[in-house]
Design a protein around this motif. Structure first.
Motif, PDB file in Angstrom:
ATOM      1  N   GLU A  55      -4.792  -1.640  -2.103  1.00 15.14           N
ATOM      2  CA  GLU A  55      -3.944  -0.535  -4.007  1.00 15.14           C
ATOM      3  C   GLU A  55      -4.141  -1.968  -4.600  1.00 15.14           C
ATOM      4  O   GLU A  55      -4.062  -1.313  -5.638  1.00 15.14           O
ATOM      5  CB  GLU A  55      -2.923   0.450  -3.695  1.00 15.14           C
ATOM      6  N   ARG A  63     -10.252  -2.275 -11.823  1.00 16.35           N
ATOM      7  CA  ARG A  63     -10.028  -0.104 -11.936  1.00 16.35           C
ATOM      8  C   ARG A  63     -10.304   0.570 -13.304  1.00 16.35           C
ATOM      9  O   ARG A  63     -11.166   1.814 -12.220  1.00 16.35           O
ATOM     10  CB  ARG A  63      -7.715  -0.086 -11.660  1.00 16.35           C
ATOM     11  N   PRO A  91      -0.787   5.079  -6.961  1.00 10.06           N
ATOM     12  CA  PRO A  91      -0.192   4.429  -5.611  1.00 10.06           C
ATOM     13  C   PRO A  91       0.777   4.838  -4.494  1.00 10.06           C
ATOM     14  O   PRO A  91       1.695   5.482  -5.030  1.00 10.06           O
ATOM     15  CB  PRO A  91       0.361   3.236  -6.315  1.00 10.06           C
ATOM     16  N   GLN A 118      -4.670   1.483   2.141  1.00  8.41           N
ATOM     17  CA  GLN A 118      -3.919   2.570   1.428  1.00  8.41           C
ATOM     18  C   GLN A 118      -5.249   3.706   1.196  1.00  8.41           C
ATOM     19  O   GLN A 118      -6.383   3.168   0.921  1.00  8.41           O
ATOM     20  CB  GLN A 118      -3.440   2.950   0.678  1.00  8.41           C
ATOM     21  N   GLY A 120      -6.751   5.321  -1.354  1.00  7.37           N
ATOM     22  CA  GLY A 120      -6.868   5.780  -2.806  1.00  7.37           C
ATOM     23  C   GLY A 120      -7.607   6.765  -3.883  1.00  7.37           C
ATOM     24  O   GLY A 120      -7.233   7.146  -4.967  1.00  7.37           O
TER      25      GLY A 120
END
Length: 162
Positions: A55, A63, A91, A118, A120
């Motif tokens: 992340e 992003r 997050p 992670q 996302g």
């Protein structure tokens, strides 16, 4: 378990093959019309495309570009009748994990597990088979930096429609 491939290298996971492989899970395959108003039907399957990555790998402008590209992909697959839902997630610092043990609720801040990548975001799509789902997953921007896990969705009778 690795998915079997045909001689041409394509995966042949479909609603019918999953029903054979996991009979206790896949009792309710869905059917959709091949064309609006058509009496021809084909079996389709919902697939959850889970998007994993570090992340912290993208800066703010990267992003934003990823969101734009993901939105364009969502619009394209919607025009083909495959789009069901998609969203990025906040997050892991914003996560809350809940467990029930011996009738007691355990609530902790943060993700369930510490991992290198992670969760996302996700796409929920409708596809003929795993090959079609893989085709969509390869076009998700974070597939270039992370991993997209493809999971068939079990549809059970009695759940409200989305």
């Amino acid at each position: 378990m690795a998915q079997p491939r045909e001689a041409d290298g394509r995966y042949r996971q479909s609603a019918l093959s999953l029903k054979r492989e996991f009979p206790d899970y896949c009792k309710f395959p869905r059917f959709r019309a091949a064309e609006p108003g058509s009496v021809t039907t084909e079996v389709s399957m919902k697939y959850m495309l889970l998007i994993y990555g570090d992340e912290t790998a993208l800066n703010e402008s990267e992003r934003e570009a990823c969101y734009v590209e993901s939105t364009q992909l969502a619009q394209e697959i919607k025009s083909k009748g495959q789009y069901l839902a998609a969203n990025p997630l906040y997050p892991t610092a914003s996560a809350t994990s809940v467990r029930m043990r011996e009738g007691k609720r355990l609530v902790t801040d943060g993700p369930f597990a510490e991992t290198r990548e992670q969760l996302g975001g996700y796409f929920l799509i409708d596809a003929r088979d795993l090959d079609e789902a893989i085709g969509v997953a390869t076009r998700i921007p974070m597939a270039r930096k992370g991993t997209v896990e493809i999971r068939p969705v079990i549809e059970i009778a009695g759940l409200p429609a989305g």
